[in-house]
Design an enzyme around this catalytic site. Structure first.
Site, PDB file in Angstrom:
ATOM      1  CG  PHE A   1      -2.331   0.391   0.887  1.00  0.00           C
ATOM      2  CD1 PHE A   1      -2.707   1.719   0.847  1.00  0.00           C
ATOM      3  CD2 PHE A   1      -3.269  -0.583   0.576  1.00  0.00           C
ATOM      4  CE1 PHE A   1      -4.011   2.062   0.510  1.00  0.00           C
ATOM      5  CE2 PHE A   1      -4.561  -0.245   0.248  1.00  0.00           C
ATOM      6  CZ  PHE A   1      -4.943   1.084   0.211  1.00  0.00           C
TER       7      PHE A   1
ATOM      8  CG  HIS B   1     -10.424  10.004   0.235  1.00  0.00           C
ATOM      9  ND1 HIS B   1     -11.479   9.262  -0.197  1.00  0.00           N
ATOM     10  CD2 HIS B   1      -9.390   9.146   0.303  1.00  0.00           C
ATOM     11  CE1 HIS B   1     -11.102   8.015  -0.374  1.00  0.00           C
ATOM     12  NE2 HIS B   1      -9.835   7.913  -0.072  1.00  0.00           N
TER      13      HIS B   1
ATOM     14  CG  HIS C   1      -8.918  10.801  -5.009  1.00  0.00           C
ATOM     15  ND1 HIS C   1      -9.216  10.906  -6.346  1.00  0.00           N
ATOM     16  CD2 HIS C   1      -8.234   9.651  -4.873  1.00  0.00           C
ATOM     17  CE1 HIS C   1      -8.734   9.867  -6.980  1.00  0.00           C
ATOM     18  NE2 HIS C   1      -8.146   9.086  -6.111  1.00  0.00           N
TER      19      HIS C   1
ATOM     20  NE  ARG D   1      -4.182   9.671  -4.798  1.00  0.00           N
ATOM     21  CZ  ARG D   1      -4.832   8.826  -4.034  1.00  0.00           C
ATOM     22  NH1 ARG D   1      -5.281   9.231  -2.861  1.00  0.00           N
ATOM     23  NH2 ARG D   1      -5.026   7.591  -4.418  1.00  0.00           N
TER      24      ARG D   1
ATOM     25  CD  GLU E   1      -3.280   8.674  -8.626  1.00  0.00           C
ATOM     26  OE1 GLU E   1      -3.915   8.689  -7.559  1.00  0.00           O
ATOM     27  OE2 GLU E   1      -2.052   8.712  -8.705  1.00  0.00           O
TER      28      GLU E   1
ATOM     29  CD  GLN F   1      -5.652  11.609   2.720  1.00  0.00           C
ATOM     30  OE1 GLN F   1      -6.439  10.731   3.000  1.00  0.00           O
ATOM     31  NE2 GLN F   1      -4.353  11.494   2.915  1.00  0.00           N
TER      32      GLN F   1
ATOM     33  NE  ARG G   1      -7.154   8.343   5.671  1.00  0.00           N
ATOM     34  CZ  ARG G   1      -7.294   7.333   4.834  1.00  0.00           C
ATOM     35  NH1 ARG G   1      -6.756   6.164   5.127  1.00  0.00           N
ATOM     36  NH2 ARG G   1      -7.946   7.480   3.714  1.00  0.00           N
TER      37      ARG G   1
ATOM     38  CG  LEU H   1     -12.723   8.553  -4.929  1.00  0.00           C
ATOM     39  CD1 LEU H   1     -11.746   7.726  -4.121  1.00  0.00           C
ATOM     40  CD2 LEU H   1     -12.135   9.907  -5.195  1.00  0.00           C
TER      41      LEU H   1
END
Lengths: 148, 655
Positions: free
Chosen positions: B164, B398, B287, B331, B300, B285, B442, B297
């Site tokens: 991740f 987000h 996106h 981002r 990407e 945060q 985060r 969403l």
């Protein structure tokens, strides 16, 4: 209305009925073949509880607008705004069972967008209407509808 | 289930005997409306039912359920108040996983995970809380496994861990780490289902579809909360020695967010209304590509497969902002570029408030094969055929890094006179809290970890500081009456602005002025507007007067909560004159720490607290007026045990 008296006389009946409502839930999303399904007892939402149709519909409007994720919020709230008030009792019950029985909101989403087959117990005219609604034939951008 | 039914089936008969029925008569001055002639003195009867438990949990998402389960395991009679059926909390949307340094895929250490998290937080995270979270992560995950959560497994039967973003080995020097544990793509749901089921084997009472209105405080000590049962309109005072706030984030403050419509910052607003502070609210945060209006969403991967962003002139504008990476820049770069285009008048649509993601230049077979979900999502939620038209997108909220501040044990704190002080009887966990483990930004898969570890920590802290059956003096008869009065005034509100309109105004103001692109002039405009909008709640119109399943009433109460959160976000962003993590200012583009970490430290003198920005923002809002006061609190750099885990010293953050 004497609320206290009403509650006292109903308590015993309610406790008998409530005990029947704790059932094994075996709904699971089989996303992979060798997945363990989650066999964990959780209480089912009491859809069969007697209530006036108007009250049931008011609850379903609330529950259509407030789901676990955005995708279901949008699909169900727009669907409810369009159709719920026009449903008869039978149709309302079908919708109630559909949105309140499965444990995983994603399952409902996948059935609606036909990524996964709809289980038999939910495969009815309401589900068909939902599937059609999700196709977005009017090609609008979805937003949660105003209440009034 | 109604409260009475719950008591009837409860395993402790004593709970049935602990009910008190009271009728409260509220003399209200009726609605405030534009024509001042409509004012009546009405006496309305509100039924208030009292409950007493050892512990109360508000919110039944991952953090709430983990706290509730931990508490009942220790023998505490626990009430869980939730406005949703537990498996419908927003945690269910989480499809990623939980980070933990189990070391099943390669050699791993929680110290490396700790380093990654501190770096990800841009050195705003409290290192004692991060130490605690990353060290406890493996235990927490193994516990969940033992409770029956069906993690995906390797062929040998160990918990499968995947890669991740932001997770590395050997303090950033050893390549990508694989420490995200998941249950296929339904980790969030599995967490909720497992914890809900397990908690019911003990003395845990659920009050489902009860909307928590306010915390009950007496002399600065938290005694519980007051809530309305949406099914029958009765009010309930839940008294408990310890209350845990686990109500989630406040994504719905913005026009475009990926959060469900339930994420309305209820807990942070309740804390603000009783005079507590909220921390780091300005860190939100984003996106870059969420569908305009819907918020879903667009991954990407769209841009990875050759899609690109265009403005109203049809220009592929990323070529100007990131000549090399273009649409695949990081981002925050993409988000800011999109916002600048909109601000400079080159936005698309009738309101020129979004940009377009173009995919129709790609061959249809490639779209079908590589991005199958995208075409469906675009049609279902935007009504767009991606083979023919572009998708309207804009930067989308987000996650909220900020929340009600706690120490690493989950206890809510206030910071006054230079010292942290615990608020007796109140704890918090999850997105509603700020421990702070995420700091300014985060990392993915750390959010599920946060909720599990701190939900557990709250339960352990309560077990440490209290005993099941601890005596509690009865609540004063007037405790909670202000909440009932507020409920009454909202219920009969008869102003000129509908809740939906006022909410949209707030969301558009936030999206325009306090989103990705922040600078003094637009933040000041945002501040001016948000305070104006805040005051307009007095002129709101609620069209449904019922107390039963009244969505209009609930959404107006939620709007009250959203407004408090929004004001705190704007004020915090305006005041913070630096760029750190998710908070990026065009007029202050760098981090402003106590030393300039881009240069050698020798010869530098440490800036005093008032002159640098490596500190937490604390916001207090007067709920009647919206006036917000900001103070600051130092970041905790020392870890829980220096011998075990040393502090990660700040450096410039690069990836």
């Amino acid at each position: 209305m004497n609320l206290i008296k009403m509650l006292h006389t109903r308590t015993l009946n309610l406790s008998y009925n409530a005990l029947k409502n704790v059932q094994k839930v075996a709904f699971s999303s089989n996303t992979t073949n060798n997945m363990d399904t989650t066999y964990m007892e959780i209480p089912l939402y009491d859809v069969e509880k007697q209530q006036p149709l108007e009250k049931r519909k008011a609850r379903l409007h609330y529950q259509s607008r407030k789901r676990g994720m955005l995708e279901n919020d949008l699909l169900l709230s727009t669907f409810a705004k369009k159709y719920l008030n026009g449903f008869n009792e039978k149709q309302t019950m079908m919708y109630d069972r559909l949105i309140n029985s499965p444990s995983n909101d994603w399952d409902i989403f996948y059935w609606i967008v036909e990524k996964k087959p709809t289980p038999k117990e939910f495969d009815n005219e309401i589900m068909n209407l939902l599937k059609k609604h999700a196709k977005n034939e009017d090609k609008i951008a979805l937003r949660q509808p105003d209440l009034h | 289930m109604s409260a009475l039914m719950k008591a009837a089936v409860s395993r402790s008969p004593a709970s049935l005997a602990s009910y008190l029925y009271r009728n409260i008569h509220v003399a209200a001055s009726g609605a405030t409306s534009k024509d001042a002639s409509v004012t009546t003195n009405m006496t309305k009867a509100y039924t208030v039912i009292d409950h007493k438990h050892d512990a109360l949990v508000i919110g039944a998402g991952g953090a709430g359920l983990r706290a509730a389960f931990g508490l009942v395991q220790e023998g505490f009679k626990t009430a869980v108040v939730t406005k949703l059926f537990p498996t419908r909390s927003h945690t269910v949307a989480a499809q990623g996983g939980i980070n933990a340094a189990l070391g099943n895929m390669e050699e791993d250490s929680w110290l490396w995970h700790m380093y990654d998290t501190v770096k990800g937080s841009d050195w705003l995270g409290d290192q004692d809380a991060i130490h605690y979270m990353t060290k406890e992560a493996p235990h927490a995950v193994i516990e969940l496994d033992n409770y029956g959560m069906p993690f995906s497994r390797t062929p040998e039967g160990k918990i499968y861990q995947r890669a991740f973003g932001g997770q590395s080995l050997k303090f950033g020097k050893g390549g990508q780490a694989h420490r995200c544990c998941a249950v296929a793509d339904r980790t969030g749901h599995s967490l909720l289902h497992t914890l809900y089921g397990q908690s019911l084997r003990y003395d845990c009472e659920y009050f489902i579809e009860y909307f928590a209105l306010d915390l009950l405080m007496e002399d600065g000590v938290c005694k519980g909360c007051i809530a309305i049962n949406l099914e029958d309109g009765t009010l309930h005072r839940f008294q408990a020695k310890n209350t845990i706030l686990a109500t989630g984030g406040t994504g719905r403050s913005y026009f475009s967010c990926t959060s469900a419509h339930t994420c309305t910052g209820d807990g942070t607003a309740m804390a603000a209304r009783v005079g507590l502070q909220n921390e780091d609210m300005e860190f939100v945060q984003f996106h870059p590509t969420g569908i305009y209006g819907a918020g879903c969403l667009m991954t990407e991967g769209c841009r990875g497969e050759g899609g690109f962003l265009v403005n109203s002139k049809g220009e592929r504008f990323m070529e100007r902002y990131a000549p090399v990476a273009k649409d695949l820049a990081s981002r925050d770069v993409v988000s800011r570029a999109m916002t600048v285009e909109i601000m400079e008048g080159r936005g698309c649509g009738p309101e020129k408030d979004h940009v377009h993601l173009q995919l129709h230049h790609l061959p249809p077979e490639q779209l079908k094969q590589r991005l199958p979900g995208i075409s469906e999502t675009a049609m279902i939620f935007a009504g767009v055929d991606v083979t023919k038209e572009p998708i309207p997108v804009l930067p989308t909220v987000h996650y909220n890094m900020g929340g009600t501040p706690t120490n690493f044990r989950g206890e809510v704190i206030t910071h006054r006179g230079g010292a942290d002080r615990v608020v007796a009887g109140l704890l918090a966990a999850g997105e509603a809290s700020c421990a702070s483990v995420h700091g300014a930004n985060r990392l993915g898969a750390n959010s599920l970890l946060d909720i599990v570890v701190f939900g557990r920590a709250c339960a352990l802290t309560v077990a440490d500081t209290a005993r099941p059956g601890d005596p509690q003096p009865p609540l004063a008869p007037t405790t909670g009456e202000a909440s009932i009065a507020n409920l009454d005034s909202i219920r009969y509100a008869n102003g000129s602005i509908s809740t939906a309109d006022l909410r949209l105004r707030m969301q558009k103001c936030m999206q325009k002025n306090a989103a990705v692109f922040r600078q003094k002039s637009t933040l000041e405009e945002g501040q001016r507007q948000i305070h104006e909008i805040y005051k307009q709640i007095k002129d709101v119109k609620v069209s449904d007067r019922s107390l039963i399943w009244n969505s209009d009433l609930v959404e107006t109460l939620e709007l009250q909560n959203l407004l408090i959160n929004s004001v705190q976000i704007v004020e915090g962003a305006l005041a913070r004159e630096e760029s750190r993590g998710a908070h990026a200012r065009e007029d202050f583009k760098t981090r402003r720490d106590e030393y300039d970490y881009s240069k050698p430290l020798e010869g530098q003198s440490k800036l005093p607290f008032e002159q640098h920005w490596r500190k937490h923002t604390l916001a207090e809002t007067d709920p009647a007026t919206g006036d917000t006061r900001l103070t600051y609190r130092p970041v905790i750099d020392r870890t829980l045990d220096a011998a075990e885990c040393s502090t990660v010293p700040p450096v410039i953050r690069t990836y």
